[in-house]
Design an enzyme around this catalytic site. Structure first.
Site, PDB file in Angstrom:
ATOM      1  N   ILE A  13       0.865  -1.163  -0.230  1.00 45.21           N
ATOM      2  CA  ILE A  13       0.017   0.051  -0.087  1.00 45.21           C
ATOM      3  C   ILE A  13       0.736   1.170  -0.216  1.00 45.21           C
ATOM      4  O   ILE A  13       0.674   2.226  -0.778  1.00 45.21           O
ATOM      5  CB  ILE A  13      -1.028  -0.170   1.148  1.00 45.21           C
ATOM      6  CG1 ILE A  13      -2.045  -1.267   1.046  1.00 45.21           C
ATOM      7  CG2 ILE A  13      -1.794   1.293   1.196  1.00 45.21           C
ATOM      8  CD1 ILE A  13      -2.830  -1.486   2.324  1.00 45.21           C
ATOM      9  N   ARG A  33      12.792   0.364   6.375  1.00 50.07           N
ATOM     10  CA  ARG A  33      14.102  -0.186   6.934  1.00 50.07           C
ATOM     11  C   ARG A  33      15.369  -0.390   6.039  1.00 50.07           C
ATOM     12  O   ARG A  33      16.436  -0.166   6.244  1.00 50.07           O
ATOM     13  CB  ARG A  33      13.951  -1.287   7.817  1.00 50.07           C
ATOM     14  CG  ARG A  33      13.017  -1.074   9.249  1.00 50.07           C
ATOM     15  CD  ARG A  33      12.695  -2.546   9.751  1.00 50.07           C
ATOM     16  NE  ARG A  33      11.640  -2.799   8.891  1.00 50.07           N
ATOM     17  CZ  ARG A  33      10.980  -4.274   9.374  1.00 50.07           C
ATOM     18  NH1 ARG A  33      10.986  -4.753  10.442  1.00 50.07           N
ATOM     19  NH2 ARG A  33      10.606  -4.699   8.327  1.00 50.07           N
ATOM     20  N   TYR A 148      -3.544  -7.138  16.850  1.00 52.50           N
ATOM     21  CA  TYR A 148      -3.487  -6.528  15.396  1.00 52.50           C
ATOM     22  C   TYR A 148      -4.854  -5.775  15.297  1.00 52.50           C
ATOM     23  O   TYR A 148      -4.657  -4.578  15.106  1.00 52.50           O
ATOM     24  CB  TYR A 148      -3.414  -7.497  14.321  1.00 52.50           C
ATOM     25  CG  TYR A 148      -3.532  -6.765  13.178  1.00 52.50           C
ATOM     26  CD1 TYR A 148      -2.284  -6.404  12.310  1.00 52.50           C
ATOM     27  CD2 TYR A 148      -4.665  -6.572  12.268  1.00 52.50           C
ATOM     28  CE1 TYR A 148      -2.089  -5.725  11.222  1.00 52.50           C
ATOM     29  CE2 TYR A 148      -4.799  -5.818  11.042  1.00 52.50           C
ATOM     30  CZ  TYR A 148      -3.385  -5.474  10.568  1.00 52.50           C
ATOM     31  OH  TYR A 148      -3.275  -4.841   9.454  1.00 52.50           O
TER      32      TYR A 148
HETATM   33  N1  LIG Z   1      -2.292  -6.120   2.996  1.00 56.18           N
HETATM   34  C1  LIG Z   1      -3.644  -6.174   3.697  1.00 56.18           C
HETATM   35  O1  LIG Z   1      -4.290  -7.178   3.689  1.00 56.18           O
HETATM   36  C2  LIG Z   1      -3.704  -4.974   4.470  1.00 56.18           C
HETATM   37  C3  LIG Z   1      -5.046  -4.857   4.913  1.00 56.18           C
HETATM   38  C4  LIG Z   1      -5.597  -3.584   5.764  1.00 56.18           C
HETATM   39  C5  LIG Z   1      -4.475  -3.020   6.421  1.00 56.18           C
HETATM   40  N2  LIG Z   1      -3.122  -3.252   5.801  1.00 56.18           N
HETATM   41  C6  LIG Z   1      -2.249  -2.300   6.522  1.00 56.18           C
HETATM   42  O2  LIG Z   1      -1.505  -1.664   5.541  1.00 56.18           O
HETATM   43  C7  LIG Z   1      -0.423  -1.183   5.963  1.00 56.18           C
HETATM   44  C8  LIG Z   1       0.760  -1.677   4.939  1.00 56.18           C
HETATM   45  O3  LIG Z   1       0.712  -3.049   4.829  1.00 56.18           O
HETATM   46  P1  LIG Z   1       1.177  -3.712   3.410  1.00 56.18           P
HETATM   47  O4  LIG Z   1       0.007  -4.935   3.280  1.00 56.18           O
HETATM   48  O5  LIG Z   1       1.341  -2.701   2.423  1.00 56.18           O
HETATM   49  O6  LIG Z   1       2.345  -4.443   3.882  1.00 56.18           O
HETATM   50  P2  LIG Z   1       3.740  -4.756   3.195  1.00 56.18           P
HETATM   51  O7  LIG Z   1       3.610  -5.060   1.602  1.00 56.18           O
HETATM   52  O8  LIG Z   1       4.206  -5.989   3.777  1.00 56.18           O
HETATM   53  O9  LIG Z   1       4.760  -3.595   3.156  1.00 56.18           O
HETATM   54  C9  LIG Z   1       4.921  -2.940   4.520  1.00 56.18           C
HETATM   55  C10 LIG Z   1       6.138  -1.746   4.426  1.00 56.18           C
HETATM   56  O10 LIG Z   1       6.182  -1.428   5.799  1.00 56.18           O
HETATM   57  C11 LIG Z   1       7.685  -1.465   6.014  1.00 56.18           C
HETATM   58  N3  LIG Z   1       7.850  -1.667   7.470  1.00 56.18           N
HETATM   59  C12 LIG Z   1       7.610  -2.732   8.198  1.00 56.18           C
HETATM   60  N4  LIG Z   1       7.960  -2.667   9.471  1.00 56.18           N
HETATM   61  C13 LIG Z   1       8.564  -1.569   9.400  1.00 56.18           C
HETATM   62  C14 LIG Z   1       9.341  -1.026  10.640  1.00 56.18           C
HETATM   63  N5  LIG Z   1       9.646  -1.295  11.753  1.00 56.18           N
HETATM   64  N6  LIG Z   1      10.046   0.385  10.395  1.00 56.18           N
HETATM   65  C15 LIG Z   1       9.828   0.967   9.101  1.00 56.18           C
HETATM   66  N7  LIG Z   1       9.116   0.515   7.974  1.00 56.18           N
HETATM   67  C16 LIG Z   1       8.726  -0.798   8.304  1.00 56.18           C
HETATM   68  C17 LIG Z   1       8.194  -2.367   5.116  1.00 56.18           C
HETATM   69  O11 LIG Z   1       9.688  -2.061   4.477  1.00 56.18           O
HETATM   70  P3  LIG Z   1      11.001  -2.449   5.243  1.00 56.18           P
HETATM   71  O12 LIG Z   1      10.694  -3.978   5.673  1.00 56.18           O
HETATM   72  O13 LIG Z   1      12.197  -2.238   4.416  1.00 56.18           O
HETATM   73  O14 LIG Z   1      11.055  -1.851   6.583  1.00 56.18           O
HETATM   74  C18 LIG Z   1       7.204  -2.054   3.811  1.00 56.18           C
HETATM   75  O15 LIG Z   1       7.580  -0.876   2.927  1.00 56.18           O
HETATM   76  C19 LIG Z   1       0.021  -1.703   7.396  1.00 56.18           C
HETATM   77  O16 LIG Z   1      -0.100  -0.879   8.271  1.00 56.18           O
HETATM   78  C20 LIG Z   1      -1.018  -2.989   7.462  1.00 56.18           C
HETATM   79  O17 LIG Z   1      -1.419  -3.134   8.724  1.00 56.18           O
HETATM   80  C21 LIG Z   1      -2.682  -4.190   5.241  1.00 56.18           C
END
Ligand SMILES: NC(=O)c1ccc[n+]([C@@H]2O[C@H](COP(=O)([O-])OP(=O)(O)OC[C@H]3O[C@@H](n4cnc5c(N)ncnc54)[C@H](OP(=O)(O)O)[C@@H]3O)[C@@H](O)[C@H]2O)c1
Length: 257
Positions: A13, A33, A148
């Site tokens: 996202i 990171r 969560y």
């Molecule tokens: N995918 C879903 O189904 C879904 C649904 C509802 C809400 N969300 C929410 O949407 C948001 C984004 O999720 P996503 O699905 O896009 O996940 P993703 O594809 O796994 O991406 C996560 C991003 O966050 C960074 N990140 C993770 N831990 C971090 C830390 N400790 N410090 C700084 N950066 C960090 C990662 O980069 P690095 O590893 O390089 O740090 C990466 O850029 C989250 O808050 C999640 O809870 C996701």
């Protein structure tokens, strides 16, 4: 030209926010990171859209990482106009299967970092009389789903409360609550996704388009898809024990994050 800071910009996202905002001509501050991945992303967005993309490596599960981003947000010269608090992750397993240390790390990234970064950003935005904050929560905020869901419920309540307190200041805040989105999230957490029906998956670019349209309309809560709006309507009416029965089974291996 305006500047947007996106946490967790390198995947899923956050990467969709970066693509869309760069395409709209915003300069970016990219936070995650993995420095190598951040640099590659910055170069690609600069070359494709002609915008400036700054790299800020920070681990938001640490005080040092949060402080580094707070400092950037507090800079009055070259200010940030839009903050997207998006970084987040899932822990696989039900309550007591997940180590408490991992739950605390989740609270640090999902709650403490969001509180501190929102505060640093809105302080200077209020002085300028304009700005926006999107805090990425989840539909899990409305379901009984362990730490969560609780952390995302905090994001929703905090964001909507702050939006009300800052009404009339020119600063907009919005909580974004997607359902299942195709990103790296589930794979990183080691969660299987085979049992999730195809119709439940959302495209990250469409989630971001709907979110930015809702922000422009002045909404404080965005559920970026009609299917999930309907599902959350039903969830509100369902008896709590029934709801927790369903979400506790589906929540940890396959459930919406
Ligand atoms: N995918 C879903 O189904 C879904 C649904 C509802 C809400 N969300 C929410 O949407 C948001 C984004 O999720 P996503 O699905 O896009 O996940 P993703 O594809 O796994 O991406 C996560 C991003 O966050 C960074 N990140 C993770 N831990 C971090 C830390 N400790 N410090 C700084 N950066 C960090 C990662 O980069 P690095 O590893 O390089 O740090 C990466 O850029 C989250 O808050 C999640 O809870 C996701």
């Amino acid at each position: 030209m305006t500047t947007a800071l996106i946490t967790g910009s390198t995947a899923g996202i956050g990467a969709a926010f970066a693509r869309r905002l760069a395409g709209d001509g915003h300069n970016l501050v990219l936070v995650a990171r993995d420095t190598k991945r951040l640099r590659e992303q910055a170069t690609e967005l600069h070359d494709r859209h002609g915008i400036e993309a700054e790299v800020l490596t920070a681990d938001l599960s640490t005080d040092g990482g949060i402080e580094a981003v707070e400092k950037r947000l507090a800079r009055r010269r070259d200010p940030v106009d839009l903050l997207v608090n998006n970084a987040g992750f899932g822990n696989k397993g039900r309550y007591l299967e997940v180590p408490v240390a991992d739950e605390l790390t989740m609270l640090k990234v999902h709650c403490e970092a969001v509180l501190r970064l929102t505060s640093a950003a809105t302080e200077t935005m209020r002085e300028r009389g304009r700005g926006g904050v999107v805090n990425v929560a989840s539909v899990a905020a409305f379901l009984p789903r362990g730490t969560y869901g609780a952390s995302k419920a905090w994001v929703v309540q905090f964001t909507q409360g702050a939006a009300k307190d800052l009404a009339g200041s020119g600063v907009r805040l919005m909580a974004l609550c997607p359902g299942f989105v195709r990103t790296e999230f589930h794979e990183r957490a080691g969660m299987g996704t085979d049992n999730i029906p195809k119709w439940m998956w959302l495209d990250p670019d469409k989630v971001v388009a709907a979110a930015l349209a809702d922000l422009a309309r002045g909404r404080t809560l965005s559920i970026p898809d009609p299917r999930y709006k309907a599902l959350m309507g039903v969830a509100k009416l369902a008896p709590r024990p029934l709801l927790s029965g369903v979400t506790s089974r589906t929540g940890r291996k396959y459930g919406p994050q």
